[in-house]
Enzyme design. Structure first.
Site, mmCIF file in Angstrom:
data_model
loop_
_atom_site.group_PDB
_atom_site.id
_atom_site.type_symbol
_atom_site.label_atom_id
_atom_site.label_comp_id
_atom_site.label_asym_id
_atom_site.label_seq_id
_atom_site.Cartn_x
_atom_site.Cartn_y
_atom_site.Cartn_z
ATOM 1 N N HIS A 229 -7.342 -1.982 7.760
ATOM 2 C CA HIS A 229 -8.294 -2.970 7.252
ATOM 3 C C HIS A 229 -9.426 -2.326 6.447
ATOM 4 O O HIS A 229 -10.182 -3.008 5.784
ATOM 5 C CB HIS A 229 -8.831 -3.837 8.399
ATOM 6 N N ASP A 258 5.119 -13.223 7.332
ATOM 7 C CA ASP A 258 5.369 -12.386 8.508
ATOM 8 C C ASP A 258 6.124 -13.154 9.581
ATOM 9 O O ASP A 258 7.000 -12.604 10.256
ATOM 10 C CB ASP A 258 4.036 -11.890 9.098
#
Lengths: 432, 173
Positions: A229, A258
């Site tokens: 991140h 996903d």
């Protein structure tokens, strides 16, 4: 002693209304005292990811689901299993026969272990092919290798727990690897065993360590995700996003993609678990451990075979162990051994071939690791081992120098345009 | 803050830092040692006494395996041919050179720990290129004296501590 500090007003963070939570009400009250809600929004809802991500980027999520399911099924198994050399084998059989849905939970745990490795190998391949290990993602790559090593450790420990023949002799062979350490090797092995052979003391501590390392993996995965991140996802183009034309928000775009990946993966997993639960295992592990007899053909689980082949191809005990450990550790050097400025193999015609050869070699070594250590198998194993190291130490730097990358688009959205125009051939898991 | 700039004079804080750090290091060390030792074989494992084995029923050329300290021990009654082979091997041909005489108490009886010195598997008797033992795991060949001849194992099969109690009995350990 006098304290000389400018006169500043003390302001605790939680009373700082203006810089605090964007939420109000109960959620805001919690978020002002424990800022996990705004963190979740920032990192998962609003988070920007490259719009060109393919299904190869689903494996992070898939691996997370695998890890969660492994811990849940493990928790359930742990409530019925007995880590005692006298009762371990029988307690596993009891789980299979008497415990409610024990067969399901155990087969799920067993096969999830294998599928965790299938997903992690695809995940590593993705990294290799698209240059995800390059600046600025080197540390994230190394943390990933640490996770891989921990996975291998906990998979090995878990495999010893049913206390069958393969458990016992696998434990013996792997712990004996430490006896290759000069001078202190034998003492280290005795210390690991708590005995002069693998036995009750070893089984008991293996059970504890199997749990411990599982949770260590959760911790290191958190580091892996935090690093992700900060540096952001790589993508098939290997180009960093420049503006919002290059990105989409994590939710709902990445989450829905996903989810499709996860469901497809889990469908295959369930099919294997239900129709061929023992296909990836070894029948000898249904024979109780016997310290007097080694099975004639002893092989580790399939996911260790390439590394086992490397161990066996070196005719010296210490050097064999060194080669096996280095074969994994060398992955950590790749960000520096491959110094080409271009990340993605889409634009690297020579490196692309090298990565495919590496994958082919991986499967060759996997086959050799399961074959007897003699004759032609030994020769092929040695060639494969040599290629493994040559890939990192010769091909990576050499290709970085001699390769002329293909013309590249300026940005990710231009890359998408090129793809529509058929200028770029990318590898796809599914055709649109 | 002027006191800290005076480097020649140690302060009360310097003293406390040094003492606390020293006590801390000694304390952590004293705490870790038992934890490490804790994992070593315990008293009951170490106390596993010697075993006595009746070898009268082993015929020439036959081999018996007994469990000692969790490990198999091979007791082999060698044939004349096997003894000759073991004794006539030149030390130059050996990876871990050792005379056969140094490995037996009576040349008819070979007593070795049946654990491959490579990675701990149990070798199979009567197999391999040297008619001794062959380890199925990684292909180590041992001769009729239990010496390593070929393969990845670094040393000969270990000889346990043993003695002949009588002609028909040995005591291992």
């Amino acid at each position: 002693m006098s304290i000389e500090k400018p006169d500043q007003k003390y302001e605790p963070v939680h009373t700082n209304k203006t810089g605090g939570s964007p939420f109000t009400g109960v959620v805001g009250w919690i978020d002002n005292r424990l800022p996990i809600i705004r963190m979740f929004k920032h990192e998962y809802l609003d988070f920007q990811v490259p719009r060109s991500l393919s299904y190869f980027w689903s494996f992070g999520g898939i691996l997370t689901i695998c890890l969660i399911l492994l811990i849940l099924t493990g928790l359930s198994l742990g409530m019925h299993y007995k880590p005692d050399s006298k009762y371990a084998f029988d307690s596993v059989e009891k789980i299979m026969r008497d415990v409610n849905y024990g067969w399901l939970i155990r087969y799920a745990h067993m096969n999830l272990g294998s599928f965790f490795f299938i997903a992690v190998y695809l995940h590593i391949f993705r990294g290799l092919y698209y240059g995800s290990y390059k600046e600025p993602r080197q540390l994230m790559w190394i943390i990933g290798i640490v996770i891989f090593l921990l996975m291998m450790a906990t998979a090995f420990l878990g495999y010893t727990l049913p206390w069958g023949q393969m458990s016992y002799w696998g434990a013996t062979v792997i712990t004996n690897l430490f006896s290759a350490i000069p001078l202190v090797g034998e003492s280290v092995v005795t210390w690991l065993w708590g005995d002069y052979a693998v036995g009750d003391a070893a089984l008991n501590r293996f059970y504890v360590l199997h749990w411990l390392i599982a949770f260590l993996i959760v911790g290191v995965v958190a580091f892996h995700v935090i690093a992700l991140h900060i540096v952001g996802s790589n993508n098939p183009s290997g180009i960093e996003p420049k503006d919002t034309r290059d990105t989409v928000t994590f939710a709902p775009f990445t989450t829905s993609k996903d989810l499709v990946g996860m469901l497809f993966f889990l469908l295959i997993f369930v099919a294997v678990m239900m129709y061929a639960p023992n296909y990836l295992g070894h029948p000898d592990n249904y024979i109780p451990a016997n310290p007097m007899v080694t099975p004639a053909h002893i092989v580790p689980e399939w996911y260790f075979l390439p590394f086992y082949a490397i161990l066996r191809s070196i005719p010296d005990k210490l050097m064999g162990v060194v080669a096996m450990v280095s074969s994994i550790a060398v992955l950590g050097l790749l960000p520096w051994l491959d110094f080409s400025k271009v990340r993605s193999s889409v634009f690297r015609p020579i490196w692309k071939q090298c990565v495919f050869l590496f994958v082919l070699n991986f499967f060759v070594l996997m086959y050799i690791g399961g074959a007897p250590a003699e004759g032609i198998y030994l020769v092929i194993g040695r060639i494969g081992t040599a290629f493994w190291f040559a890939f990192f130490f010769i091909l990576a730097p050499l290709v970085s120098i001699i390769e002329k990358p293909l013309p590249m688009p300026e940005s990710i959205h231009e890359f998408e345009e090129w793809k529509k125009q058929g200028k770029i051939k990318s590898i796809k898991l599914f055709n649109k | 803050m002027t006191e800290n700039n005076n480097k020649d004079k140690s302060t009360r804080r310097d003293f406390l830092t040094t003492v606390t750090a020293t006590v801390g290091v000694v304390g952590v060390g004293a705490g870790i040692l038992p934890v490490i030792s804790h994992m070593n074989p315990d008293a009951s494992v170490k106390a596993l006494a010697s075993i006595e084995v009746d070898i009268s029923k082993i015929k020439e050329g036959q081999e018996m395996t007994v469990l000692w300290r969790g490990k198999p021990v091979f007791i082999k009654r060698r044939t004349n041919e096997e003894i000759q082979k073991a004794e006539q091997t030149s030390l130059k041909d050996l990876k871990d050179p050792q005379e056969d005489k140094a490995r037996v108490k009576k040349s008819e009886w070979l007593v070795v720990v049946g654990v491959c010195t490579h990675l701990g598997c149990v070798p199979i008797g009567g197999k391999g290129d040297y008619d001794g033992w062959f380890c199925p795991c990684h292909g180590s060949h041992y001769d009729t004296s239990g010496r390593i001849r070929k393969g990845p194992a670094p040393t000969n099969l270990e000889i346990p501590k043993y003695e002949f109690v009588s002609n028909d009995k040995i005591k291992i350990g």
